[in-house]
Design a protein around this motif. Structure first.
Motif, PDB file in Angstrom:
ATOM      1  N   VAL A  24       0.732  -1.191   0.077  1.00 55.97           N
ATOM      2  CA  VAL A  24       0.019  -0.020   0.070  1.00 55.97           C
ATOM      3  C   VAL A  24       0.894   1.311  -0.092  1.00 55.97           C
ATOM      4  N   ARG A  25       1.933   1.303   0.908  1.00 54.76           N
ATOM      5  CA  ARG A  25       2.843   2.432   0.804  1.00 54.76           C
ATOM      6  C   ARG A  25       3.478   2.735  -0.303  1.00 54.76           C
ATOM      7  N   LYS A  26       3.897   1.504  -1.149  1.00 50.69           N
ATOM      8  CA  LYS A  26       4.381   1.735  -2.523  1.00 50.69           C
ATOM      9  C   LYS A  26       3.631   2.242  -3.634  1.00 50.69           C
ATOM     10  N   ILE A  27       2.183   2.075  -3.589  1.00 48.69           N
ATOM     11  CA  ILE A  27       1.204   2.524  -4.437  1.00 48.69           C
ATOM     12  C   ILE A  27       0.896   3.947  -3.954  1.00 48.69           C
ATOM     13  N   GLU A  28       0.986   4.245  -2.937  1.00 46.32           N
ATOM     14  CA  GLU A  28       0.576   5.556  -2.395  1.00 46.32           C
ATOM     15  C   GLU A  28       1.813   6.551  -2.356  1.00 46.32           C
ATOM     16  N   SER A  29       3.017   6.064  -2.791  1.00 41.08           N
ATOM     17  CA  SER A  29       3.998   6.919  -3.010  1.00 41.08           C
ATOM     18  C   SER A  29       3.910   7.620  -4.139  1.00 41.08           C
ATOM     19  N   GLY A  30       3.286   6.936  -5.261  1.00 43.95           N
ATOM     20  CA  GLY A  30       3.262   7.855  -6.521  1.00 43.95           C
ATOM     21  C   GLY A  30       4.547   7.448  -7.533  1.00 43.95           C
ATOM     22  N   GLN A  31       5.413   6.682  -6.868  1.00 48.16           N
ATOM     23  CA  GLN A  31       6.893   6.532  -7.517  1.00 48.16           C
ATOM     24  C   GLN A  31       6.693   5.313  -8.608  1.00 48.16           C
ATOM     25  N   LEU A  32       5.407   4.479  -8.658  1.00 46.78           N
ATOM     26  CA  LEU A  32       5.656   3.435  -9.539  1.00 46.78           C
ATOM     27  C   LEU A  32       4.907   3.591 -10.885  1.00 46.78           C
ATOM     28  N   THR A  33       5.301   3.104 -11.769  1.00 46.45           N
ATOM     29  CA  THR A  33       4.799   3.198 -13.268  1.00 46.45           C
ATOM     30  C   THR A  33       3.389   2.437 -13.120  1.00 46.45           C
ATOM     31  N   LEU A  34       2.656   2.704 -14.298  1.00 39.13           N
ATOM     32  CA  LEU A  34       1.292   2.105 -14.411  1.00 39.13           C
ATOM     33  C   LEU A  34       1.426   0.683 -14.131  1.00 39.13           C
ATOM     34  N   ASP A  35       2.122  -0.080 -14.951  1.00 45.59           N
ATOM     35  CA  ASP A  35       2.445  -1.349 -14.995  1.00 45.59           C
ATOM     36  C   ASP A  35       2.664  -1.984 -13.416  1.00 45.59           C
ATOM     37  N   GLU A  36       3.633  -1.155 -12.870  1.00 45.40           N
ATOM     38  CA  GLU A  36       3.968  -1.572 -11.455  1.00 45.40           C
ATOM     39  C   GLU A  36       3.021  -1.423 -10.333  1.00 45.40           C
ATOM     40  N   THR A  37       2.066  -0.281 -10.596  1.00 47.09           N
ATOM     41  CA  THR A  37       1.038  -0.012  -9.666  1.00 47.09           C
ATOM     42  C   THR A  37      -0.010  -1.300  -9.961  1.00 47.09           C
ATOM     43  N   ILE A  38      -0.211  -1.509 -11.034  1.00 47.30           N
ATOM     44  CA  ILE A  38      -1.264  -2.743 -11.340  1.00 47.30           C
ATOM     45  C   ILE A  38      -0.624  -3.947 -10.667  1.00 47.30           C
ATOM     46  N   GLU A  39       0.727  -4.505 -11.057  1.00 46.31           N
ATOM     47  CA  GLU A  39       1.069  -5.622 -10.462  1.00 46.31           C
ATOM     48  C   GLU A  39       1.119  -5.395  -8.853  1.00 46.31           C
ATOM     49  N   ALA A  40       1.420  -4.446  -8.314  1.00 46.99           N
ATOM     50  CA  ALA A  40       1.396  -4.094  -6.646  1.00 46.99           C
ATOM     51  C   ALA A  40       0.019  -4.232  -6.288  1.00 46.99           C
TER      52      ALA A  40
END
Length: 77
Positions: A21-37
């Motif tokens: 959740v913290r990774k997703i909320e950080s806004g640092q992920l690409t779209l693909d990384e966000t979907i995977e997370a």
């Protein structure tokens, strides 16, 4: 991922879910990384929920009856 999630303890799964959740909320992920997370987070959430439901089914309450004796009953919410 399913087999990975099913073999971890509740506390570890919850910590991994919080990290995800913290990774997703950080806004640092690409779209693909966000979907995977997000997908990983859903699996972890479902695993935690399943474990909590199983634990709830095992919890018993000890209730004092009118005659002073005690009885063990299933805990329900």
């Amino acid at each position: 991922m399913k087999e990975e999630v099913e073999n971890i303890k509740f506390e570890e799964a919850l910590e991994k879910l919080e990290q995800t959740v913290r990774k997703i909320e950080s806004g640092q992920l690409t779209l693909d990384e966000t979907i995977e997370a997000f997908t990983k987070g859903v699996k972890l959430y479902n695993h935690c929920l399943r474990m909590l439901n199983e634990a709830e089914g095992k919890i018993k309450m000890i209730v004092e009856k009118e005659n002073g004796k005690y009885e063990e009953i299933d805990f329900t919410i």
